[in-house]
Design a protein around this motif. Sequence first.
Motif, PDB file in Angstrom:
ATOM      1  N   LEU A  54       2.331  -4.219 -12.091  1.00 32.76           N
ATOM      2  CA  LEU A  54       2.946  -2.903 -11.896  1.00 32.76           C
ATOM      3  C   LEU A  54       3.965  -2.559 -12.975  1.00 32.76           C
ATOM      4  O   LEU A  54       4.548  -1.478 -12.954  1.00 32.76           O
ATOM      5  N   GLU A  55       4.167  -3.478 -13.917  1.00 33.25           N
ATOM      6  CA  GLU A  55       4.982  -3.124 -15.084  1.00 33.25           C
ATOM      7  C   GLU A  55       4.113  -2.427 -16.133  1.00 33.25           C
ATOM      8  O   GLU A  55       4.625  -1.890 -17.108  1.00 33.25           O
ATOM      9  N   GLU A  56       2.802  -2.457 -15.893  1.00 33.22           N
ATOM     10  CA  GLU A  56       1.874  -1.836 -16.848  1.00 33.22           C
ATOM     11  C   GLU A  56       0.963  -0.791 -16.203  1.00 33.22           C
ATOM     12  O   GLU A  56       0.447   0.084 -16.893  1.00 33.22           O
ATOM     13  N   THR A  57       0.759  -0.908 -14.884  1.00 36.20           N
ATOM     14  CA  THR A  57      -0.180  -0.036 -14.183  1.00 36.20           C
ATOM     15  C   THR A  57       0.531   0.749 -13.084  1.00 36.20           C
ATOM     16  O   THR A  57       1.313   0.173 -12.324  1.00 36.20           O
ATOM     17  N   PRO A  58       0.278   2.061 -12.968  1.00 35.90           N
ATOM     18  CA  PRO A  58       0.897   2.848 -11.894  1.00 35.90           C
ATOM     19  C   PRO A  58       0.503   2.322 -10.515  1.00 35.90           C
ATOM     20  O   PRO A  58      -0.651   1.920 -10.294  1.00 35.90           O
ATOM     21  N   LEU A  59       1.427   2.347  -9.598  1.00 31.14           N
ATOM     22  CA  LEU A  59       1.229   1.858  -8.241  1.00 31.14           C
ATOM     23  C   LEU A  59       0.036   2.531  -7.569  1.00 31.14           C
ATOM     24  O   LEU A  59      -0.746   1.881  -6.862  1.00 31.14           O
ATOM     25  N   GLU A  60      -0.119   3.832  -7.790  1.00 31.11           N
ATOM     26  CA  GLU A  60      -1.158   4.579  -7.090  1.00 31.11           C
ATOM     27  C   GLU A  60      -2.571   4.105  -7.439  1.00 31.11           C
ATOM     28  O   GLU A  60      -3.495   4.221  -6.638  1.00 31.11           O
ATOM     29  N   VAL A  61      -2.742   3.526  -8.645  1.00 23.48           N
ATOM     30  CA  VAL A  61      -4.044   2.988  -9.039  1.00 23.48           C
ATOM     31  C   VAL A  61      -4.410   1.813  -8.138  1.00 23.48           C
ATOM     32  O   VAL A  61      -5.547   1.708  -7.655  1.00 23.48           O
ATOM     33  N   ALA A  62      -3.437   0.948  -7.884  1.00 25.75           N
ATOM     34  CA  ALA A  62      -3.674  -0.214  -7.020  1.00 25.75           C
ATOM     35  C   ALA A  62      -3.922   0.214  -5.578  1.00 25.75           C
ATOM     36  O   ALA A  62      -4.788  -0.341  -4.886  1.00 25.75           O
ATOM     37  N   VAL A  63      -3.173   1.211  -5.109  1.00 31.52           N
ATOM     38  CA  VAL A  63      -3.346   1.695  -3.731  1.00 31.52           C
ATOM     39  C   VAL A  63      -4.731   2.314  -3.558  1.00 31.52           C
ATOM     40  O   VAL A  63      -5.409   2.087  -2.544  1.00 31.52           O
ATOM     41  N   GLU A  64      -5.164   3.097  -4.528  1.00 33.30           N
ATOM     42  CA  GLU A  64      -6.494   3.705  -4.455  1.00 33.30           C
ATOM     43  C   GLU A  64      -7.585   2.641  -4.420  1.00 33.30           C
ATOM     44  O   GLU A  64      -8.606   2.805  -3.746  1.00 33.30           O
ATOM     45  N   ASP A  65      -7.366   1.544  -5.132  1.00 34.75           N
ATOM     46  CA  ASP A  65      -8.329   0.445  -5.095  1.00 34.75           C
ATOM     47  C   ASP A  65      -8.394  -0.159  -3.685  1.00 34.75           C
ATOM     48  O   ASP A  65      -9.476  -0.480  -3.183  1.00 34.75           O
TER      49      ASP A  65
END
Length: 343
Positions: A54-65
């Motif tokens: 999450l220092e490199e990827t937006p949180l919402e990308v992980a949540v959508e996954d």
Amino acid sequence: MITDVWKQIKKNQFAGVYLLYGTETFLIHETIQLLLTHLLNEEEKDFNFSTYDLEETPLEVAVEDAETFPFMGEKRLIVMQNPVFLTSEKTKGKVDHNITKLEDYLNNPAPYSIIVIAAPYEKLDVRKKITKELKRKAVVEEAKKLGDQDLKIWIKDRAISNGVNIDDKAIEKMVSVAGSNLFVLTNEIDKMSLYVGSGKRIDLHTVEQLVSKTLEQNIFELVEKVVHRKVEEALRIYYDLLKQNEEPIKILALLSSQFRLIYQVKELSRKGYGQQQMATSLRAHPFRVKLAAGQAQLFSEDELKRLVHLFADADYQMKTGGLNKTMIIEMILFQLHSLSQKK
């Protein structure tokens, strides 16, 4: 305790969201591996296991996954690493996160996904809304340094999981030789398990034969030799470390750290602190505090103050090139030996 979470996972009892925080990253790593083993088979891991920094990827990308249906399986495992937004640390210039997306997910989590939020931080900011929401709706566990007894239990359990038993005396020796770093201990237990074979027992002789001493343990033994007036043996340890290409400045730093801890333990003991209180106050492992408490009895408070100044002067000499680095530590060892002879 995080070990209670392990017990639930081993029974295939899973929570929808885990928040694991703390500085003992090995325990966080082990929890993730345990979930991975019990949730997904080898074929499913390629499709249904994802990890996000999450220092490199937006949180919402992980949540959508996490909201995406699993492929070729019934469950998904989503790991979110380094959620700095849960701390008081400023995040200016880093990735912007849509925190609302996670808050909404917590209100309606996907039944087919398990999220692990891995936060390798000592503290979380409990004033933040998202931290409060996670504490209410997720399984929250602190991955902290194991105390003396918990560490011994962990070693025994690790050996059993490898199909071997380990004697209590072997555990004591192992901790004294290899220290308390769980990554190091895991390697040593796994090595000895392979050596003795499934169904066998790790005994004291096995530990003495196979377990490698850490640099820190060699430093502790060096200190022990000096305070017990065995300067020749102390020098032998020191020269062995030099042969192993250990830098004198690193050896000096560890010696300084050990005597600083001895001084601090003596001071806190004088104020009536128990060893567990000392460990918490000094942020040191209880086993280190226990060893330092024994060594502190061999020095007066004034002697320890002088030694702390002696190490500070040596550090200055070593960094400014005033004297040969190897010779600086030799001189310190002889001074410590002279001090111990005055006892």
